[in-house]
Design a protein around this motif. Structure first.
Motif, PDB file in Angstrom:
ATOM      1  N   UNK A 268       0.974  -1.113  -0.131  1.00  0.00           N
ATOM      2  CA  UNK A 268       0.013  -0.205  -0.061  1.00  0.00           C
ATOM      3  C   UNK A 268       0.783   1.163  -0.087  1.00  0.00           C
ATOM      4  N   UNK A 269       2.050   0.993   0.146  1.00  0.00           N
ATOM      5  CA  UNK A 269       3.085   2.208   0.007  1.00  0.00           C
ATOM      6  C   UNK A 269       3.252   2.702  -1.527  1.00  0.00           C
ATOM      7  N   UNK A 270       2.856   1.889  -2.492  1.00  0.00           N
ATOM      8  CA  UNK A 270       2.946   2.237  -4.002  1.00  0.00           C
ATOM      9  C   UNK A 270       1.845   3.103  -4.259  1.00  0.00           C
ATOM     10  N   UNK A 271       2.126   3.487  -5.461  1.00  0.00           N
ATOM     11  CA  UNK A 271       1.136   4.391  -6.009  1.00  0.00           C
ATOM     12  C   UNK A 271       1.044   4.029  -7.776  1.00  0.00           C
ATOM     13  N   UNK A 272      -0.072   4.408  -8.312  1.00  0.00           N
ATOM     14  CA  UNK A 272      -0.272   4.094  -9.594  1.00  0.00           C
ATOM     15  C   UNK A 272      -0.812   5.225 -10.476  1.00  0.00           C
ATOM     16  N   UNK A 273      -0.628   5.095 -11.619  1.00  0.00           N
ATOM     17  CA  UNK A 273      -0.916   6.603 -12.699  1.00  0.00           C
ATOM     18  C   UNK A 273      -2.284   6.452 -12.821  1.00  0.00           C
ATOM     19  N   UNK A 274      -2.838   5.004 -13.109  1.00  0.00           N
ATOM     20  CA  UNK A 274      -4.134   4.627 -13.248  1.00  0.00           C
ATOM     21  C   UNK A 274      -4.902   3.619 -12.626  1.00  0.00           C
ATOM     22  N   UNK A 275      -5.820   3.576 -12.007  1.00  0.00           N
ATOM     23  CA  UNK A 275      -6.523   2.557 -11.602  1.00  0.00           C
ATOM     24  C   UNK A 275      -7.745   2.512 -12.239  1.00  0.00           C
ATOM     25  N   UNK A 276      -7.971   1.177 -12.718  1.00  0.00           N
ATOM     26  CA  UNK A 276      -9.266   0.659 -13.436  1.00  0.00           C
ATOM     27  C   UNK A 276      -9.939  -0.455 -12.701  1.00  0.00           C
ATOM     28  N   UNK A 356     -18.102  -3.567  -0.183  1.00  0.00           N
ATOM     29  CA  UNK A 356     -16.765  -3.658  -0.794  1.00  0.00           C
ATOM     30  C   UNK A 356     -16.466  -2.523  -1.797  1.00  0.00           C
ATOM     31  N   UNK A 357     -17.653  -2.225  -2.762  1.00  0.00           N
ATOM     32  CA  UNK A 357     -17.261  -1.058  -3.628  1.00  0.00           C
ATOM     33  C   UNK A 357     -16.906  -0.072  -3.413  1.00  0.00           C
ATOM     34  N   UNK A 358     -17.242   0.404  -2.168  1.00  0.00           N
ATOM     35  CA  UNK A 358     -16.654   1.739  -1.605  1.00  0.00           C
ATOM     36  C   UNK A 358     -15.418   1.825  -0.903  1.00  0.00           C
ATOM     37  N   UNK A 359     -15.079   0.495  -0.229  1.00  0.00           N
ATOM     38  CA  UNK A 359     -13.818   0.470   0.140  1.00  0.00           C
ATOM     39  C   UNK A 359     -12.761   0.437  -0.880  1.00  0.00           C
ATOM     40  N   UNK A 360     -12.872  -0.435  -2.015  1.00  0.00           N
ATOM     41  CA  UNK A 360     -12.090  -0.402  -3.416  1.00  0.00           C
ATOM     42  C   UNK A 360     -12.083   0.986  -3.918  1.00  0.00           C
ATOM     43  N   UNK A 361     -13.032   1.806  -3.881  1.00  0.00           N
ATOM     44  CA  UNK A 361     -13.103   2.962  -4.330  1.00  0.00           C
ATOM     45  C   UNK A 361     -12.063   4.100  -3.802  1.00  0.00           C
ATOM     46  N   UNK A 362     -12.156   4.132  -2.289  1.00  0.00           N
ATOM     47  CA  UNK A 362     -11.297   4.902  -1.440  1.00  0.00           C
ATOM     48  C   UNK A 362      -9.944   4.344  -1.802  1.00  0.00           C
ATOM     49  N   UNK A 363      -9.539   2.974  -1.895  1.00  0.00           N
ATOM     50  CA  UNK A 363      -8.381   2.479  -1.834  1.00  0.00           C
ATOM     51  C   UNK A 363      -7.680   2.895  -3.314  1.00  0.00           C
ATOM     52  N   UNK A 364      -8.584   2.570  -4.351  1.00  0.00           N
ATOM     53  CA  UNK A 364      -7.996   3.304  -5.558  1.00  0.00           C
ATOM     54  C   UNK A 364      -7.731   4.419  -5.740  1.00  0.00           C
ATOM     55  N   UNK A 365      -8.388   5.429  -5.113  1.00  0.00           N
ATOM     56  CA  UNK A 365      -8.240   6.903  -5.058  1.00  0.00           C
ATOM     57  C   UNK A 365      -7.062   7.249  -4.334  1.00  0.00           C
ATOM     58  N   UNK A 371      -1.193  13.372 -10.280  1.00  0.00           N
ATOM     59  CA  UNK A 371      -1.836  13.473 -11.963  1.00  0.00           C
ATOM     60  C   UNK A 371      -2.678  12.183 -12.192  1.00  0.00           C
ATOM     61  N   UNK A 372      -2.898  11.364 -11.221  1.00  0.00           N
ATOM     62  CA  UNK A 372      -3.242   9.905 -11.648  1.00  0.00           C
ATOM     63  C   UNK A 372      -4.879  10.006 -11.772  1.00  0.00           C
ATOM     64  N   UNK A 373      -5.479   8.972 -12.362  1.00  0.00           N
ATOM     65  CA  UNK A 373      -6.850   9.052 -12.410  1.00  0.00           C
ATOM     66  C   UNK A 373      -7.360   7.641 -12.349  1.00  0.00           C
ATOM     67  N   UNK A 374      -8.639   7.420 -11.744  1.00  0.00           N
ATOM     68  CA  UNK A 374      -9.252   6.368 -11.525  1.00  0.00           C
ATOM     69  C   UNK A 374     -10.642   6.122 -12.627  1.00  0.00           C
ATOM     70  N   UNK A 375     -10.793   4.778 -13.117  1.00  0.00           N
ATOM     71  CA  UNK A 375     -12.163   4.571 -13.859  1.00  0.00           C
ATOM     72  C   UNK A 375     -12.824   3.248 -13.410  1.00  0.00           C
ATOM     73  N   UNK A 376     -13.896   3.452 -12.640  1.00  0.00           N
ATOM     74  CA  UNK A 376     -14.389   2.153 -11.765  1.00  0.00           C
ATOM     75  C   UNK A 376     -15.787   2.170 -12.206  1.00  0.00           C
TER      76      UNK A 376
END
Length: 756
Positions: A268-276, A356-365, A371-376
């Motif tokens: 969880x110390x990692x970051x990502x440019x895009x989470x889908x 689960x969907x709310x937890x995953x959304x917060x985790x992704x964000x 400058x990263x973004x998510x699309x879920x």
């Protein structure tokens, strides 16, 4: 229904399990782990053929590449004599039908083992599929989401990107990204495939995903690609280290929230440019009756928890393996309750019953890079239900929301309830003052062809000031109606500040003071089932047998008139002690109350069902309010039951509970609006007098309201119409005028009530 070919494969694989256990299958967790290993081998054999061709006799290459755990190879060697022929037969069914391997995995999750007979059998159910949330995204929808969310952003083959899916399934989103980047930027698949990072709770789905991607990678990059994928549950943070065999056993035995499947804090110390992705949409709860389906018909059929607990307790002696296993699963779910849950990347979505969907959304964000973004793809309640208010408000305050596209599942994009609604959420770390919004989408391609509105956080604060949530609109026009109404009218809470709301007797919380038998020391409890519009005697429990009265989700029967055309007051099934009721009367002292059904739905024929009753004990299925002004009480009843008010209730109500918080946020006509002179039915008077006249003409049939109505005998006119349904429609029309609705807008509103 399960595809016949899939069922045939399951039957073949089951024969291996039967040969192994020879009718002795009391150690259910052990059998489930064995069943999982057989299925894992089957998919590994298919994936081996896809990658390397031929029908090799072993899995050495799969293990060497890290595509299959080493323990599974040893399992195969130890059971080779009973596995070999059956595995070949199952593979022949697969090969001869050219079946999609992603779909096969989903379908096999619909097949469960039945332990309730002397011989192991199969039955179709969604226990495993629901537990894992394995409803994969159709390829067309994944492609449309990628096109929509990636549009206007720049990608280059000269850079390395980190694109993640924390519930990657078979990898449909990754495949869509590769296709988009190739078509838009000319980035080859063997380049973009190295940018992907995936996690999944299902090791078989994870293997399928990786093999799908390796088809596009140079073999020199296989190790890199494979190393980016992790088997585990990212909602669970844990320092536990388990072997691959132990982790697979946890998955096989439905222990999805065990710390053994958790992820280390370093991840969880990692970051990502895009989470889908399309994370699971499940509520995290231990559903005991579902747990025992196929294991104990006796326990799974018991609806009353106290009785079920007694039967479960007997298992400690009669079936200890299942007793211990059940307690392990229950305890692991308990750790996922809001009061116990801890995660370094998840905080705002920890509220109420965890989703689960709310937890995953917060985790992704929270794991996005600068400058990263998510699309879920998530349930629409992420942006409509107050339980998610903290997370949604955080996204609004950080100006993170870039797009919300609301779909209805009426055309079965997903093989779930057609009434389900979901959204495509696009958000990012680059602040934006407004976001694109569209509602009423039905097909994947609607995402690229829909008309969008630009919404701001201020718009939502005006529409739903208590929660900032998006209303349950079905199209963009409804957002416009809401914005216009809030520009013209005050909220109910502002127009009627002196209303006193309540929900009185709770059948569970007050169980010690409630009886099923009436005595001189108690009085009947009134239930929501008894209510209809302008009718407090709609249904009753009179004459119903005890087992129907007290059944789980019992229904009352419709009340009928006697020979004199009178319906009896509803017969209750619960009675509350007078002493407790007297305490409530100290705070609710008015003689009459406006009551409405709390448990209702925006998709019902009508959502708001209200009636004035004498103040009596009401249970939690009834919401009520009191006001000292009798005229105001009658006007509020007419308002509540009107089509315009009901329309606003339907699009503001987040779930199935019509609470006071919903009522308080409804825009309502002002007192000045009711004083407007209107000619109606040949009579020219104020709008209020028209409404009062029609409402009282309906209410006078209820003799228990005579004390409320008598003061108005000379201040209203006699209504000639005798048909009550026509009177209601006339009141609706009068409120059309009160809300200043033109004919086109009113017609559009009426269309949302198809049975009107």
């Amino acid at each position: 229904m399960v595809d016949n070919r899939i069922y045939r494969i399951a039957e073949i694989l089951l024969s291996v399990v039967k040969q192994k256990y020879k009718g002795t299958h009391t150690d259910v967790p052990d059998v489930l782990a064995y069943w999982h290993n057989i299925i894992f081998l089957f998919f590994s054999a298919m994936n081996r053929q896809r990658l390397f061709g031929g029908k090799n006799e072993n899995y050495d290459e799969m293990i060497a590449w890290g595509l299959m755990p080493a323990y599974l190879g040893k399992f195969y060697e130890a059971n080779k004599t009973i596995i070999g022929t059956c595995m070949d037969a199952a593979l022949d069914v697969y090969s001869s039908n050219e079946m999609n391997i992603n779909s096969m995995r989903q379908e096999l999750l619909n097949v469960e083992l039945d332990f309730t007979n002397d011989e192991l059998e199969l039955f179709a159910d969604k226990i495993s599929r629901d537990n894992t949330g394995a409803y994969y995204t159709p390829g067309e929808l994944a492609s449309e989401i990628i096109r929509k969310s990636f549009a206007g952003r720049n990608f280059s083959a000269l850079r390395d990107y980190r694109i993640a899916d924390f519930s990657c399934g078979g990898g449909d989103f990754f495949l869509a990204v590769m296709e988009y980047l190739k078509n838009k930027y000319g980035i080859k698949e063997d380049v973009s495939v190295k940018w992907f990072y995936g996690v999944d709770i299902d090791p078989i789905a994870l293997q399928i995903c990786v093999v799908n991607l390796l088809a596009y990678a140079n073999q020199n990059d296989w190790k890199t690609v494979i190393s980016h994928f992790v088997f585990g549950n990212p909602l669970v943070m844990s320092g536990s280290v388990c072997s691959e065999e132990e982790k697979n056993a946890l998955f096989a035995t439905r222990r999805l929230y065990s710390t053994g499947l958790g992820m280390p804090e370093t991840f969880f110390a990692s970051t990502f440019d895009v989470v889908i992705g399309n994370p699971p949409w499940e509520k995290i709860r231990f559903e005991e009756r579902k747990f025992f389906r196929g294991i104990s018909d006796t326990i799974s059929s018991i609806s009353q928890k106290s009785v079920r607990d007694q039967e479960v307790a007997k298992l400690e002696d009669s079936w200890p393996a299942v007793f211990v296993w059940r307690n392990q699963v229950r305890d692991e779910y308990s750790r996922m309750k809001a009061v116990n849950y801890r995660h370094c990347r998840i905080k705002e979505s920890v509220a109420g019953e965890l989703n689960t969907y709310a937890l995953f959304t917060e985790l992704a964000f929270n794991m996005l890079s600068q400058n990263g973004f998510l699309a879920l793809v998530v349930k629409s309640t992420l942006v409509t239900a107050p339980v998610n208010q903290r997370l949604w408000t955080k996204l609004l305050e950080e100006k993170a929301v870039q797009g919300v596209f609301l779909f209805e599942n009426k055309k079965k994009i997903f093989s779930i309830d057609s009434r389900e609604r979901f959204i495509v959420l696009i958000a990012g770390t680059m602040p934006t003052d407004s976001f694109a919004f569209a509602a009423g989408l039905m097909e994947p391609r609607d995402l690229s062809r829909c008309e969008t509105l630009l919404l701001r956080a201020d718009d939502l604060r005006k529409i739903n000031p208590f929660t900032n949530m998006i209303p349950n609109v079905s199209n963009n026009r409804e957002i416009k109606y809401l914005k216009d109404a809030h520009d013209q009218f005050k909220l109910f809470s502002e127009e009627y500040p002196n209303c006193h709301f309540g929900r009185l007797i709770h059948l569970t919380a007050h169980a010690a003071s409630i009886s099923k038998k009436q005595t001189d020391c108690n009085i009947p409890v009134y239930e929501g089932k008894f209510l209809e519009q302008y009718d407090a005697r709609y249904a009753t429990f009179k004459g119903m047998p005890e087992y129907k009265k007290y059944a789980n989700k019992a229904s009352a029967k419709k009340n009928v008139m006697d020979d004199e055309g009178i319906k009896a007051w509803p017969e209750s099934r619960f009675y509350v002690d007078k002493d407790l009721w007297e305490k409530y009367l100290q705070n609710y002292s008015e003689e009459y109350s406006l009551c409405w059904r709390s448990l209702t739905s925006p998709t019902n024929r009508r959502t708001m069902l209200a009636m004035i009753t004498p103040t009596v004990p009401t249970c939690q299925s009834v919401q009520m309010l009191q006001t000292p002004d009798a005229e105001e009480l009658i006007m509020l009843l007419a308002l509540f039951n009107s089509i315009p008010f009901d329309y606003f209730v339907r699009i503001k109500m987040p779930g199935l509970d019509l609470t006071q918080s919903v009522i308080k946020q409804i825009p309502v006509p002002s007192q000045a609006d009711y004083e407007e002179m209107v000619e109606f039915g040949g009579i020219n008077c104020t709008l209020k007098k028209h409404i009062m006249s029609y409402a009282i003409s309906i209410l006078k049939e209820e003799d228990r309201l005579s004390g409320l109505l008598s003061p108005f005998k000379n201040s209203v006119y006699e209504v000639g119409e005798k048909d009550v349904s026509k009177k209601k429609k006339m009141i609706d029309f009068l409120f059309k005028k009160a809300y200043h609705l033109d004919d086109a807008a009113y017609k559009e509103i009426l269309r949302t009530f198809p049975k009107y």
